[in-house]
Write an enzyme that holds these catalytic residues in place. Structure first.
Site, short mmCIF file in Angstrom:
data_model
loop_
_atom_site.label_atom_id
_atom_site.label_comp_id
_atom_site.label_asym_id
_atom_site.label_seq_id
_atom_site.Cartn_x
_atom_site.Cartn_y
_atom_site.Cartn_z
N ILE A 98 8.47 4.11 -4.19
CA ILE A 98 8.98 2.39 -3.77
C ILE A 98 7.96 1.37 -3.62
CG2 ILE A 98 11.16 3.36 -2.75
CD1 ILE A 98 7.88 2.28 -0.57
N LEU A 136 0.77 5.34 5.47
CA LEU A 136 1.59 5.17 6.76
C LEU A 136 1.47 3.65 7.13
CD1 LEU A 136 3.73 7.06 8.22
CD2 LEU A 136 1.83 7.08 10.02
N GLY A 137 1.94 2.75 6.44
CA GLY A 137 2.00 1.32 6.86
C GLY A 137 3.34 1.10 7.27
N ARG A 138 3.67 -0.44 7.27
CA ARG A 138 4.93 -0.81 7.77
C ARG A 138 6.11 -0.02 7.32
NH1 ARG A 138 2.06 -6.12 7.44
NH2 ARG A 138 2.31 -5.61 5.27
N ARG A 150 4.62 0.72 -6.08
CA ARG A 150 4.23 0.11 -7.29
C ARG A 150 3.95 1.14 -8.43
NH1 ARG A 150 5.81 -3.99 -5.26
NH2 ARG A 150 4.95 -6.00 -4.90
N GLU A 171 7.44 -2.88 -15.68
CA GLU A 171 8.70 -3.48 -15.34
C GLU A 171 8.87 -4.83 -16.35
OE1 GLU A 171 8.98 -3.79 -11.27
OE2 GLU A 171 8.27 -1.72 -11.05
N ASP A 187 11.94 3.44 -7.94
CA ASP A 187 12.23 2.17 -7.95
C ASP A 187 11.33 1.26 -8.55
OD1 ASP A 187 14.11 -0.08 -7.05
OD2 ASP A 187 12.54 -0.55 -5.44
N HIS A 194 13.70 -1.68 -9.62
CA HIS A 194 12.99 -2.33 -8.39
C HIS A 194 13.69 -3.32 -7.39
CE1 HIS A 194 8.73 -3.96 -7.67
NE2 HIS A 194 9.39 -4.14 -6.33
N ARG A 205 -5.76 5.76 5.54
CA ARG A 205 -7.27 5.97 5.27
C ARG A 205 -7.89 6.15 6.78
NH1 ARG A 205 -7.66 0.18 3.06
NH2 ARG A 205 -6.00 -0.24 4.28
N SER A 206 -7.06 6.08 7.75
CA SER A 206 -7.30 6.64 9.06
C SER A 206 -6.29 7.20 9.78
CB SER A 206 -8.07 5.40 10.01
OG SER A 206 -7.20 4.42 9.99
P1 NAP Z 1 1.31 -2.17 4.68
O1 NAP Z 1 1.84 -2.36 5.91
O2 NAP Z 1 0.08 -3.19 4.35
O3 NAP Z 1 0.94 -0.66 4.32
C1 NAP Z 1 0.07 -0.60 3.27
C2 NAP Z 1 -0.48 0.96 3.08
O4 NAP Z 1 -1.18 1.11 1.88
C3 NAP Z 1 -1.05 1.46 4.39
O5 NAP Z 1 -0.66 2.86 4.48
C4 NAP Z 1 -2.51 1.16 3.93
O6 NAP Z 1 -3.34 2.06 4.48
C5 NAP Z 1 -2.47 1.30 2.23
N1 NAP Z 1 -3.52 0.56 1.69
C6 NAP Z 1 -3.85 -0.71 1.83
N2 NAP Z 1 -4.98 -0.78 1.12
C7 NAP Z 1 -5.16 0.33 0.47
C8 NAP Z 1 -6.48 0.82 -0.23
N3 NAP Z 1 -7.22 -0.07 -0.79
N4 NAP Z 1 -6.39 2.09 -0.51
C9 NAP Z 1 -5.47 3.15 -0.28
N5 NAP Z 1 -4.43 2.54 0.81
C10 NAP Z 1 -4.33 1.45 1.02
O7 NAP Z 1 2.44 -2.56 3.53
P2 NAP Z 1 3.87 -2.45 3.57
O8 NAP Z 1 4.55 -3.62 4.11
O9 NAP Z 1 4.12 -1.02 4.00
O10 NAP Z 1 4.13 -2.52 1.82
C11 NAP Z 1 3.62 -1.43 1.24
C12 NAP Z 1 3.95 -1.73 -0.30
O11 NAP Z 1 5.27 -1.37 -0.79
C13 NAP Z 1 3.83 -2.99 -0.61
O12 NAP Z 1 2.10 -3.59 -0.84
C14 NAP Z 1 4.59 -3.22 -1.93
O13 NAP Z 1 3.72 -2.89 -2.99
C15 NAP Z 1 5.59 -2.01 -1.76
N6 NAP Z 1 6.89 -2.76 -1.83
C16 NAP Z 1 7.94 -2.44 -2.67
C17 NAP Z 1 8.97 -2.84 -2.55
C18 NAP Z 1 10.08 -2.69 -3.57
O14 NAP Z 1 11.17 -3.58 -3.62
N7 NAP Z 1 10.10 -1.35 -4.09
C19 NAP Z 1 9.42 -3.64 -1.32
C20 NAP Z 1 8.52 -3.96 -0.59
C21 NAP Z 1 7.52 -3.47 -0.68
P3 NAP Z 1 -3.92 2.20 5.81
O15 NAP Z 1 -2.70 3.08 6.49
O16 NAP Z 1 -4.99 3.32 5.88
O17 NAP Z 1 -4.21 1.02 6.28
#
Ligand code: NAP
Length: 311
Positions: A228, A150-152, A230, A259, A254, A277, A173-174
């Site tokens: 969506i 549950l990140g951004r 990786r 890829e 996606d 993607h 993770r929390s």
């Molecule tokens: P974000 O806000 O940093 O959220 C990342 C999530 O991953 C958080 O829930 C975080 O956990 C978790 N995480 C980080 N490090 C981890 C670890 N070591 N073990 C387990 N969980 C971990 O990132 P975002 O902006 O939402 O983007 C997320 C991902 O989407 C990107 O990293 C990218 O790979 C992918 N993405 C794909 C596309 C596409 O075109 N398909 C486009 C943009 C992004 P916590 O909640 O516990 O902090």
């Protein structure tokens, strides 16, 4: 003198803007590493838009490097620890792409659940006009959805799904501040409790195969996986095995392990929706990502605080 090196293929507007910043252009990391010693020694900032691995050895080739400005929020192609060890700053492009990525996740979910690809073909082929009704399919709204990470972006997906009257569960993770969504302390428990699992964690070694056969079995034969994040996060062999056996109801993908080559076994399955993607690939969002990448580079050259540093 090349202070700024641009690695990767950019669109017309980004190329023009980087050119105005004095960038030298190379198509990929191999070409960058193959520049002569003098050209590499001059580089202090890199605009990086690549899928190659920007590892310790590659950083070694740029002794004056102070910034890698990544085009994209996911920076798993960059060895951040190695950069930190060399005092090389790394920036990414968060937030500006949240809406597009969440939109595509929800779109794949609806397309898969309502079998919209097959329904479209049913109309185009004339089968409907000949009098054959399209078979009934699954109701998706009002079900239970899980967000793995549950990140951004994960939050934006959940927010959209809430508008579809979904019961929202998540693993991070929390626990996070939410409007009452159910927290799970481990991914396995999340998968066991939901019908649809949306993968939104970061990529990289720490999340490699986080979605493995055991977790897919917990999701079960009525479960659908939407990814969506990786390709590396999902054990593709385990996913294909379950999809082919009907041990998983379907998937919306996606991103893939290798890829742009998606395993051809996916294309034989009519329970999957496949995308190249393209979650952030709209004119507006790619424009905003390029602008944020350049704003970080400009801040670096001007000695100001970076806007979106990763380390
Ligand atoms: P974000 O806000 O940093 O959220 C990342 C999530 O991953 C958080 O829930 C975080 O956990 C978790 N995480 C980080 N490090 C981890 C670890 N070591 N073990 C387990 N969980 C971990 O990132 P975002 O902006 O939402 O983007 C997320 C991902 O989407 C990107 O990293 C990218 O790979 C992918 N993405 C794909 C596309 C596409 O075109 N398909 C486009 C943009 C992004 P916590 O909640 O516990 O902090």
């Amino acid at each position: 003198m090349t202070r700024l090196l641009s690695i990767g293929t950019y669109g017309e507007a980004d190329t023009k803007a980087l050119d105005e910043m004095g960038a030298r252009f190379v198509p990929d990391l191999d070409a960058a590493c193959a520049l002569d010693d003098a050209a590499r020694a001059d580089v202090t900032a890199i605009a990086f838009k690549g899928s190659g691995s920007f590892d310790d050895a590659a950083m070694d080739r740029f002794p004056g490097l102070g910034l890698i400005a990544n085009f994209g929020v996911g920076y798993d192609a960059i060895d951040v620890e190695a950069a930190e060890g060399r005092s090389i700053a790394v920036t990414n492009t968060p937030d500006v792409l949240n809406d597009d990525v969440a939109d595509l996740a929800v779109a794949m979910w609806l397309m898969q659940g309502r079998r919209m690809l097959q329904a479209d073909a049913h109309v185009r082929s004339g089968t409907w006009a000949e009098g054959t009704p399209f078979p009934l399919n699954r109701k998706v709204s009002g079900g239970t959805a899980g967000i793995l990470g549950l990140g951004r972006i994960g939050y934006e997906i959940a927010d959209r799904l809430a508008a579809f009257k979904m019961d929202i569960h998540y693993w991070s993770r929390s626990p996070k501040k939410t409007p009452g969504w159910t927290y799970h302390a481990d991914p396995q428990s999340l998968a066991a409790d939901v019908d649809f699992l949306f993968v939104a964690v970061v990529g990289g070694p720490e999340t490699e195969n986080l979605v493995d056969g055991r977790l897919l079995d917990a999701l079960g034969p009525d479960g659908v996986l939407i990814n969506i994040s990786r390709g590396s996060v999902v054990d593709e062999a385990a996913l294909l095995d379950r999809l082919e056996r009907g041990a998983l109801a379907g998937a919306g993908l996606d991103v893939f392990a290798d890829e742009p080559r998606a395993d051809p076994r996916f294309a034989k399955l009519d329970t999957v929706v496949l995308q190249p993607h393209q979650a952030s690939a709209t004119h507006a969002t790619r424009g905003a990502m390029g602008q944020l990448q350049r704003d970080n580079i400009a801040a670096f050259f001007e000695g100001q605080d970076l806007l979106t540093p990763v380390v």
